[in-house]
Design an enzyme around this catalytic site. Structure first.
Site, PDB file in Angstrom:
ATOM      1  N   LYS A 140      55.788  35.308  31.944  1.00 15.40           N
ATOM      2  CA  LYS A 140      55.749  36.739  31.697  1.00 15.40           C
ATOM      3  C   LYS A 140      56.821  37.026  30.646  1.00 15.40           C
ATOM      4  O   LYS A 140      57.956  36.527  30.765  1.00 15.40           O
ATOM      5  CB  LYS A 140      56.051  37.508  32.987  1.00 15.40           C
ATOM      6  N   LYS A 185      39.739  38.946  36.646  1.00 16.29           N
ATOM      7  CA  LYS A 185      40.211  39.223  38.008  1.00 16.29           C
ATOM      8  C   LYS A 185      39.093  39.962  38.720  1.00 16.29           C
ATOM      9  O   LYS A 185      38.693  41.048  38.286  1.00 16.29           O
ATOM     10  CB  LYS A 185      41.461  40.104  37.966  1.00 16.29           C
TER      11      LYS A 185
HETATM   12 MG   LIG Z   1      48.016  39.548  32.738  1.00 10.63          MG
END
Ligand SMILES: [Mg+2]
Length: 375
Positions: free
Chosen positions: A171, A270
């Site tokens: 991240k 997702k």
């Molecule tokens: Mg992402």
């Protein structure tokens, strides 16, 4: 199949390590689990994967639960469905938040699989016309939250590699410099590594991306705006590293934008964000048939969501390791019996009938406190 009643329970999970990404830090994770009962007495499970606050997309746990109880379940009423896809058409018509639809639809797939005596994985394969033997395990990766220095990131990466993960995602926010990423990459030149920017940058930051273009990242996930396709296309045209879109992909219109505008090479699929399994299968087929690659993203799921993700990620559409980590990574205590463990970079896909996992004693006790609500 007809749904006769349902119940929802909100679990709260303490994260082992506070999880920081982009503009939020989470220490606790509320997740609502939904159980649907069919007319034969079978019970199917699903989970609401939205975060507590709208910092990833603008859906939250509370908003999703409100939509399920006040919109989806009353509309579902006594309707009868013969396939999960028929149910998906209904649930898409409700216009409820995607993650609310997905929670209910997961339970529907669990129920259809149980009624047919197959695993959810096998049901997904049959749904996409794949009659081959199911893969017993899938290669998985892990996401590392934002850290304060290159040394901290390097330490965290090494820990995950030692645990056996086969792909590392970092991240990244605006405090991560080119120098810092270069230093990290120099430590792990051969590791399959990518970065996820969670929409923290603008097209005017393109020099940053040009300067890390030579670091051999597998992809750069969601560098720019959460609703943007055009600036992503402009950036993609100027760098070799493939871009991956996540936050701005909800439906087929969005996938078509990526295809037509060449906004990215990958889509992070997702199933919660696209409104469920049926939609995820349809969008994956659309993407792959037009030269994009898909992989299965994560939402800090419980063992329930993880089992669905493993089944999805085992399908032929998914050729890149997803964000599906071991059970013990995020929470001290899960709600299913058994654990998903990493073995040589892979996790076993549940093979039992239905979802193939069951609630543990703790979760069953909590669930027993809730009333079945007739619809
Ligand atoms: Mg992402």
């Amino acid at each position: 199949m007809q749904i006769v009643s349902y119940k929802i329970h909100q679990f709260s999970f303490k994260l082992k390590h506070s999880y920081r990404f982009a503009d939020a830090i989470y220490r606790d994770r509320p997740i609502n689990i939904i159980a649907l009962k069919d007319e034969l007495g079978n019970v199917g499970l699903g989970e609401v994967e939205a975060f507590e606050f709208p910092n990833y997309i603008d859906e939250t746990q509370r908003r999703c639960v409100f939509s399920i109880t006040s919109r989806i379940m009353p509309l579902l009423g006594s309707k009868v469905y013969d396939t999960p896809f028929e149910f998906a058409r209904f649930i898409n018509s409700t216009n409820a938040p995607y993650m609310a639809r997905a929670a209910v639809e997961m339970a529907i797939w669990d129920l259809f699989a149980k009624r047919n005596g197959v695993s959810v994985q096998k049901l997904m394969m049959l749904a996409v016309g794949d009659s081959s033997a199911p893969d017993s395990s899938v290669a998985v990766g892990v996401a590392i939250g934002i850290k304060g220095s290159a040394a901290e990131v390097i330490k965290a990466v090494q820990r995950e590699l030692d645990l056996g993960y086969s792909r590392i995602k970092l991240k990244v926010n605006r405090h991560y410099s080119v120098k810092m990423l270069t230093e990290i990459r120099a430590h792990f030149p051969d590791v399959l590594m990518m970065i996820d920017c969670n929409s923290q940058f603008h097209l005017r930051d393109k020099s940053f991306f040009k300067n890390i273009d030579g670091l051999n990242f597998a992809m750069i996930e969601q560098p720019l705006g959460k609703k943007d396709f055009i600036d992503h296309a402009k950036l993609q045209a100027q760098i070799h590293t493939p871009l991956c879109l996540d936050e701005n992909i909800f439906n087929s219109e969005d996938v078509w934008k990526v295809i037509n505008r060449h906004s990215a090479g990958f889509i992070n699929m997702k199933l919660a964000r696209v409104g469920g399994i049926s939609n995820a299968l349809a969008l994956s087929a659309l993407a792959v048939n037009h030269g994009l690659q898909v992989w299965c993203g994560g939402m800090l799921e419980t063992g329930i969501g993880r089992a669905f993700n493993l089944a999805l990620a085992s399908l032929g559409y998914f050729q890149f390791p997803g964000d599906i980590s071991a059970s013990n990574r995020y929470y001290e205590k899960d709600i299913i019996n058994g654990e998903f463990e990493i073995d040589h970079g892979k996790i076993t896909v549940p093979q039992g009938v239905g979802l193939g996992v069951e609630l543990n004693e703790y979760a069953q006790e909590k669930f027993a406190e809730e009333e079945w609500i007739k619809i």
